[in-house]
Design an enzyme around this catalytic site. Structure first.
Site, mmCIF file in Angstrom:
data_model
loop_
_atom_site.group_PDB
_atom_site.id
_atom_site.type_symbol
_atom_site.label_atom_id
_atom_site.label_comp_id
_atom_site.label_asym_id
_atom_site.label_seq_id
_atom_site.Cartn_x
_atom_site.Cartn_y
_atom_site.Cartn_z
ATOM 1 N N ARG A 1 -1.406 -6.503 -8.899
ATOM 2 C CA ARG A 1 -2.630 -6.303 -8.111
ATOM 3 C C ARG A 1 -3.683 -5.652 -9.012
ATOM 4 O O ARG A 1 -3.504 -4.528 -9.471
ATOM 5 C CB ARG A 1 -2.335 -5.417 -6.898
ATOM 6 C CG ARG A 1 -3.605 -5.041 -6.134
ATOM 7 C CD ARG A 1 -3.330 -4.208 -4.880
ATOM 8 N NE ARG A 1 -4.594 -3.772 -4.331
ATOM 9 C CZ ARG A 1 -4.995 -2.507 -4.219
ATOM 10 N NH1 ARG A 1 -4.193 -1.522 -4.584
ATOM 11 N NH2 ARG A 1 -6.182 -2.222 -3.738
ATOM 12 N N HIS B 1 -13.098 -2.897 -5.707
ATOM 13 C CA HIS B 1 -12.439 -1.592 -5.840
ATOM 14 C C HIS B 1 -13.459 -0.608 -6.425
ATOM 15 O O HIS B 1 -13.325 -0.160 -7.566
ATOM 16 C CB HIS B 1 -11.184 -1.709 -6.714
ATOM 17 C CG HIS B 1 -10.221 -0.565 -6.588
ATOM 18 N ND1 HIS B 1 -8.882 -0.717 -6.313
ATOM 19 C CD2 HIS B 1 -10.391 0.779 -6.707
ATOM 20 C CE1 HIS B 1 -8.275 0.473 -6.278
ATOM 21 N NE2 HIS B 1 -9.173 1.403 -6.524
ATOM 22 N N GLU C 1 -9.765 0.535 0.287
ATOM 23 C CA GLU C 1 -9.956 1.883 0.850
ATOM 24 C C GLU C 1 -11.353 2.202 1.358
ATOM 25 O O GLU C 1 -12.107 2.968 0.743
ATOM 26 C CB GLU C 1 -9.532 2.931 -0.182
ATOM 27 C CG GLU C 1 -8.066 2.829 -0.536
ATOM 28 C CD GLU C 1 -7.587 3.947 -1.464
ATOM 29 O OE1 GLU C 1 -8.434 4.672 -2.007
ATOM 30 O OE2 GLU C 1 -6.373 4.084 -1.612
ATOM 31 N N ASN D 1 -2.317 1.849 1.471
ATOM 32 C CA ASN D 1 -2.215 2.706 0.292
ATOM 33 C C ASN D 1 -1.821 4.076 0.799
ATOM 34 O O ASN D 1 -2.561 4.684 1.583
ATOM 35 C CB ASN D 1 -3.564 2.835 -0.431
ATOM 36 C CG ASN D 1 -4.001 1.528 -1.071
ATOM 37 O OD1 ASN D 1 -3.271 0.549 -1.066
ATOM 38 N ND2 ASN D 1 -5.191 1.519 -1.619
ATOM 39 N N TYR E 1 0.044 7.978 -0.062
ATOM 40 C CA TYR E 1 0.520 8.920 -1.067
ATOM 41 C C TYR E 1 1.118 10.195 -0.475
ATOM 42 O O TYR E 1 2.069 10.733 -1.006
ATOM 43 C CB TYR E 1 -0.641 9.341 -1.989
ATOM 44 C CG TYR E 1 -1.164 8.245 -2.887
ATOM 45 C CD1 TYR E 1 -2.098 7.312 -2.424
ATOM 46 C CD2 TYR E 1 -0.729 8.134 -4.197
ATOM 47 C CE1 TYR E 1 -2.593 6.312 -3.261
ATOM 48 C CE2 TYR E 1 -1.222 7.143 -5.044
ATOM 49 C CZ TYR E 1 -2.150 6.231 -4.567
ATOM 50 O OH TYR E 1 -2.628 5.247 -5.393
ATOM 51 N N GLU F 1 -0.423 0.493 -2.564
ATOM 52 C CA GLU F 1 -0.424 1.599 -3.540
ATOM 53 C C GLU F 1 0.486 2.723 -3.055
ATOM 54 O O GLU F 1 0.451 3.095 -1.875
ATOM 55 C CB GLU F 1 -1.823 2.225 -3.712
ATOM 56 C CG GLU F 1 -2.782 1.427 -4.543
ATOM 57 C CD GLU F 1 -4.146 2.085 -4.662
ATOM 58 O OE1 GLU F 1 -4.241 3.340 -4.623
ATOM 59 O OE2 GLU F 1 -5.124 1.331 -4.781
HETATM 60 C C1 PNW Z 1 -6.396 5.651 -4.550
HETATM 61 N N1 PNW Z 1 -5.520 10.526 -0.388
HETATM 62 O O1 PNW Z 1 -7.237 6.590 -3.950
HETATM 63 C C2 PNW Z 1 -7.266 4.632 -5.275
HETATM 64 O O2 PNW Z 1 -7.193 3.365 -4.690
HETATM 65 C C3 PNW Z 1 -7.003 4.550 -6.748
HETATM 66 O O3 PNW Z 1 -8.093 3.947 -7.396
HETATM 67 C C4 PNW Z 1 -6.689 5.927 -7.302
HETATM 68 O O4 PNW Z 1 -6.620 5.968 -8.693
HETATM 69 C C5 PNW Z 1 -5.383 6.373 -6.675
HETATM 70 O O5 PNW Z 1 -5.460 6.352 -5.266
HETATM 71 C C6 PNW Z 1 -4.946 7.771 -7.110
HETATM 72 O O6 PNW Z 1 -5.912 8.723 -6.762
HETATM 73 C C7 PNW Z 1 -6.752 7.556 -3.085
HETATM 74 O O7 PNW Z 1 -5.891 11.689 -0.521
HETATM 75 C C8 PNW Z 1 -6.970 8.894 -3.359
HETATM 76 O O8 PNW Z 1 -4.770 10.258 0.532
HETATM 77 C C9 PNW Z 1 -6.576 9.875 -2.459
HETATM 78 C C10 PNW Z 1 -5.933 9.530 -1.284
HETATM 79 C C11 PNW Z 1 -5.696 8.199 -1.022
HETATM 80 C C12 PNW Z 1 -6.111 7.230 -1.921
#
Ligand code: PNW
Length: 517
Positions: A97, A142, A187, A330, A332, A401
């Site tokens: 991706r 993006h 996002e 996505n 985390y 992600e």
């Molecule tokens: C993503 N959160 O952003 C982006 O899609 C990427 O480009 C980035 O490098 C990656 O995560 C890591 O930061 C996020 O706080 C950043 O939940 C923060 C969050 C979610 C997505």
């Protein structure tokens, strides 16, 4: 029961129930790696590329980027893409991706000036990916908006719906015959809240309470228009899948007995991802009830003649509703939420945070990544997948992600632990009927981590920013084994790897002295 013991119980129920046997993934499950153009390509002004809002931001003086770095060169994937495909072959991933840079194709944003050299670059990239037996999975946008369009208001200008669809058409026309999976927009929350409602991302507008909601509507309409375009003109011949990637965190009430905290967590989830997911995936196809209600009441109290959240007309709703073949998630991390009297006067008005009216806190016992916002909370990932499946009637979910940030170092045990626990949580959700079909690691290699420059490393491969060489971390060997066996072995340990064993990677002394490079 205390909040802590409640969390502990959850941890044991949904997380690391020891499984002696490797746990299989469903047949046909797809594994991949994700990147984004501005974060890896470099070549910021080569071969006719126009400026994006990230070129503008990173060239500002004084620089708002933590280590004052830019993506001018990044990891130079523009020139080293063949090598990057080689390392993906080594990993055995099924798909890659990556994103297409809008200003590389349309230097001024509009279609009167099409940059053939930019199109050619992605032809070469896609052809090479396919030759390697890997499936290309394209993100159309993006975050690197052409600067010209930002001067016209960017995502706050409703005309962007057409500008984006025009750009999507160029991309589909050229690549739809080779690309079976598409993400229109990566996002919306990070684009709208972080870019327009705060100053955490380009274009750093910081107009909270208004701009992120105008942006939200336009992003949804732009996504829907690009989706409908694929449906009308390309689907019959190419039969691809088109979706959107929505960043989703889990929000857990800080106490499980306080009604206010429970409601606050529910509201936070709806503001974080429901705002974008609800119009696309729910039956009624509008913004979520919680979001509409909070913003409407606050707007009235604040003297606005109508809600700061724009309305979706019946036509908007019918365009947006159902405009995704899968839920691109996505994810985390997880946050704790509470709501009480101490909130009074805490946030500026109007603002997104005031509209949610909750306090976000971290549990210090959760493993902490290098990124301040990122903690390992696998049961939150499990709950998130379950909730999205329940709310939207079990859509196919692609985890587009998931990843962990560290400092330099190849022996990244923490990243392996994170992947083990998150994949295990995902398998628990799959066992309970959730339709998770794909999983992609953020990221293939260390890259430009937006406002944090090169200080936070998300890569399965470490990049030496002196030589631009890529070196597999221990987690790369772990991921390779997961893919090879199509199963998760919680006890698997890649062997015979030492930090010194990789000394051939010739790190510069500067790298050792200064993690910021
Ligand atoms: C993503 N959160 O952003 C982006 O899609 C990427 O480009 C980035 O490098 C990656 O995560 C890591 O930061 C996020 O706080 C950043 O939940 C923060 C969050 C979610 C997505």
């Amino acid at each position: 029961m205390t909040a802590a013991s409640h969390l502990l119980l959850l941890f044991y129920c949904t997380d690391v129930t020891p499984k002696d046997q490797p746990r299989p993934f469903p047949d046909g499950f797809m594994f991949g790696v994700s990147t984004a153009a501005y974060q890896i390509e470099g070549a910021w002004n080569e071969d006719g590329k126009g400026a994006s809002i990230w070129d503008t931001l990173t060239h500002m003086d004084p620089s708002p980027i933590k280590d004052h770095s830019t993506g001018d060169v990044a990891v130079d994937s523009y020139h080293l893409y063949k090598h990057d495909i080689e390392i993906m072959k080594e990993l055995g991933v099924h798909f890659y991706r990556f994103s297409i840079s809008w200003p590389r194709i349309l230097p001024d944003g509009f279609i009167h000036n099409i940059n053939e050299a930019g199109l050619k670059y992605y032809d070469n990239l896609i052809d090479e990916i396919v030759r390697a037996g890997i499936t290309p999975f394209v993100t159309i946008y993006h975050w690197d908006l052409p600067e010209v369009l930002q001067r016209l208001g960017g995502w706050a200008n409703p005309h962007i719906v057409n500008w984006f669809a025009d750009y999507a058409k160029i991309v589909y026309d050229r690549y739809a015959n080779k690309v079976p999976y598409w993400i229109t927009i990566n996002e919306p929350k990070q684009i709208c809240y972080e870019g327009y409602g705060s100053d955490a991302k380009a274009p750093m507008l910081n107009l909270s309470g208004i701009a992120e909601y105008l942006c939200a509507k336009n992003v949804l309409l732009a996504h829907a228009k690009a989706y409908r375009l694929y449906d009308d003109k390309y689907r019959k011949v190419h039969n691809g899948s088109v979706g959107i990637s929505i960043s989703c965190s889990w929000y857990e009430p800080a106490t499980d007995t306080n009604e206010q905290d429970i409601q606050a967590a529910q509201d936070a989830r709806q503001f974080d991802w429901g705002l974008y997911a609800h119009p696309i995936f729910s039956y009624n196809g509008d913004f979520p009830h919680e979001v509409k209600k909070n913003i409407y009441h606050k707007s009235a109290e604040q003297g606005f003649p109508k809600s700061r959240l724009p309305r979706l007309s019946a036509e908007d709703v019918s365009n947006i509703k159902g405009s995704s073949d899968f839920f691109g998630m996505n994810s985390y991390t997880t946050k704790l939420i509470y709501r009480d009297a101490s909130l009074e006067g805490m946030y500026p008005t109007p603002s997104y945070m005031d509209d949610i009216s909750a306090v976000f806190v971290k549990d210090p016992t959760w493993p902490q990544a290098k990124s301040s916002w990122l903690q390992s909370v696998p049961w939150g990932f499990y709950k998130l997948i379950k909730e999205v499946s329940k709310l939207y009637d079990r859509p196919p979910i692609f985890i587009t992600e998931n990843g962990w940030s560290s400092g330099l170092g190849l022996l990244d045990e923490e990243r392996i632990n994170y992947f083990k626990r998150y994949m295990n949580a995902m398998l628990n959700a799959i066992d309970e009927g959730c339709q998770v079909k794909a999983y992609s690691v953020w990221s293939l290699m260390d890259n430009f981590e937006w406002m944090n420059g090169y200080t936070e490393k998300f890569g399965l491969y470490e990049v030496n920013f002196g030589t631009l060489e890529r070196y597999p971390r221990k987690s790369a060997y772990f991921y390779k084994e997961v893919i090879r066996t199509n199963s998760l072995d919680l006890y698997y340990e890649p062997e015979n790897l030492t930090e010194a064993g990789h000394s051939a990677r010739s790190r510069t002394t500067a790298d050792d002295d200064n993690e910021l490079i």
